[in-house]
Write a protein that holds these residues in place. Structure first.
Motif, PDB file in Angstrom:
ATOM      1  N   SER A 172      21.632  90.031  32.427  1.00 31.17           N
ATOM      2  CA  SER A 172      22.876  90.946  31.935  1.00 31.17           C
ATOM      3  C   SER A 172      22.344  92.208  31.755  1.00 31.17           C
ATOM      4  N   LEU A 198      37.373  82.102  26.139  1.00 31.97           N
ATOM      5  CA  LEU A 198      37.446  83.151  27.285  1.00 31.97           C
ATOM      6  C   LEU A 198      36.401  84.127  27.184  1.00 31.97           C
ATOM      7  N   GLU A 199      36.394  84.730  26.038  1.00 34.08           N
ATOM      8  CA  GLU A 199      35.607  85.855  25.333  1.00 34.08           C
ATOM      9  C   GLU A 199      34.165  85.359  25.740  1.00 34.08           C
ATOM     10  N   ALA A 242      33.371  83.094  27.282  1.00 33.79           N
ATOM     11  CA  ALA A 242      32.755  82.705  28.672  1.00 33.79           C
ATOM     12  C   ALA A 242      32.533  83.773  29.621  1.00 33.79           C
ATOM     13  N   THR A 243      33.431  84.904  29.447  1.00 35.79           N
ATOM     14  CA  THR A 243      33.709  86.011  30.420  1.00 35.79           C
ATOM     15  C   THR A 243      33.265  87.291  29.659  1.00 35.79           C
TER      16      THR A 243
END
Ligand SMILES: [Zn+2]
Length: 310
Positions: free
Chosen positions: A17, A280-281, A283-284
């Motif tokens: 990351s 979603l936050e 995961a992405t």
């Protein structure tokens, strides 16, 4: 595997990351003190804080705002700003001059701690959902030995915009928001508060001066007063419109060495915490909001206008 020793802990570089993580095992035993019983920040016999680094004097030898070392520090340059002697103080119900005192403390401690830091984080949390462990009103100022990748990326974006257009990105965004108008929460001759077009949280509000420079610590007194007046009114409006939600308030300002950068502008970012992060936050990394910023601004605007005091 890149690591960097950092006082009691360790910074670890995540190579996929390209971002740092802080391993701060020393922070694990933080007590959760949510009542005034035996509050270590209340003045009196039970007062128990690490060394004081700064204070704004009050009457009779007392203090209005003080900074102390953080007992559960991420670094030597990690301090707590105790915002008031009163356990129940809240900027939403405070006077403007009390909020000015707190912002002045942020300026003073940012100036002091950035000497040894690549960037200094300044933030205040309100409510358990925002992660507070001690309910006495306080904020934190923490010097970091590295620039986060997010900060570095924002620097690069702002610098690229400036070299292409010869204008500051922040001022271009402000001009656009003023032109559209529907996301403006409050604006006067000095300060603007608006809900960003792509918010990171429901009812997010950004505060900035009409002509912001890079460095919050160098903001003139009149600018700090204007922001304090507006911030107090917006927090008051948030409370009446949404029932005192938890929030994080973060300062966005120039990292060390960029204080005079023409392409940067400081701001305050208010992030209410209505829900835990959605899947979603997680995961992405993409935030999900349920209230459009135009609706959020509309709900806050009239309440802010009513709450602004001279
Ligand atoms: Zn207290």
């Amino acid at each position: 595997m890149t690591t960097k020793r950092w006082h009691g802990g360790e910074l670890r570089w995540n190579s996929d990351s390209q971002e740092w993580s802080v391993l701060a095992s020393g922070r694990a035993p933080r007590p959760h003190v949510l009542t005034r019983t035996e509050c270590p920040f209340c003045p009196g016999p039970g007062e128990d804080t690490p060394a004081e680094t700064w204070r704004l004097a009050g009457v009779d030898g007392g203090w209005r705002v003080r900074a102390v070392r953080n007992r559960y520090a991420l670094s030597d340059g990690h301090e707590v700003v105790i915002e008031s002697p009163s356990h129940d103080w809240d900027p939403a119900t405070a006077t403007t001059s009390e909020v000015v005192d707190v912002l002045s403390a942020w300026q003073a401690r940012h100036l002091a701690l950035r000497v040894d830091a690549a960037q200094v984080a300044v933030f205040r949390s309100h409510g358990r959902a925002a992660g507070i462990s001690l309910s006495h009103p306080h904020s934190q100022v923490a010097g970091l030995p590295v620039l986060s990748s997010a900060t570095r990326r924002e620097l690069e974006i702002a610098r690229d915009h400036h070299s292409t257009y010869r204008r500051s990105l922040a001022r271009d965004i402000l001009a656009s928001e003023l032109n559209i108008g529907t996301r403006i929460v409050f604006a006067d001759d000095e300060v603007i508060a608006f809900s960003p077009f792509a918010p990171r949280a429901d009812c997010e509000v950004r505060f900035t001066l009409r002509k912001p420079d890079a460095d919050f610590a160098a903001a003139p007194r009149s600018g700090v007063e204007a922001v304090a007046r507006c911030l107090r009114a917006v927090l008051s409006a948030l409370r009446t419109a949404f029932g005192d939600p938890a929030y994080n308030l973060v300062l966005r300002t120039a990292p060390s060495g960029y204080e005079d950068a023409p392409f940067l502008a400081w701001s305050l970012q208010l992030l209410p915490r209505f829900d835990i992060a959605a899947g979603l936050e997680l995961a992405t990394g993409i935030p999900v909001v349920t209230v459009s910023p135009d609706q959020a601004a509309a709900r806050l605007r009239t309440r802010v206008a009513a709450a602004v005091t001279p």
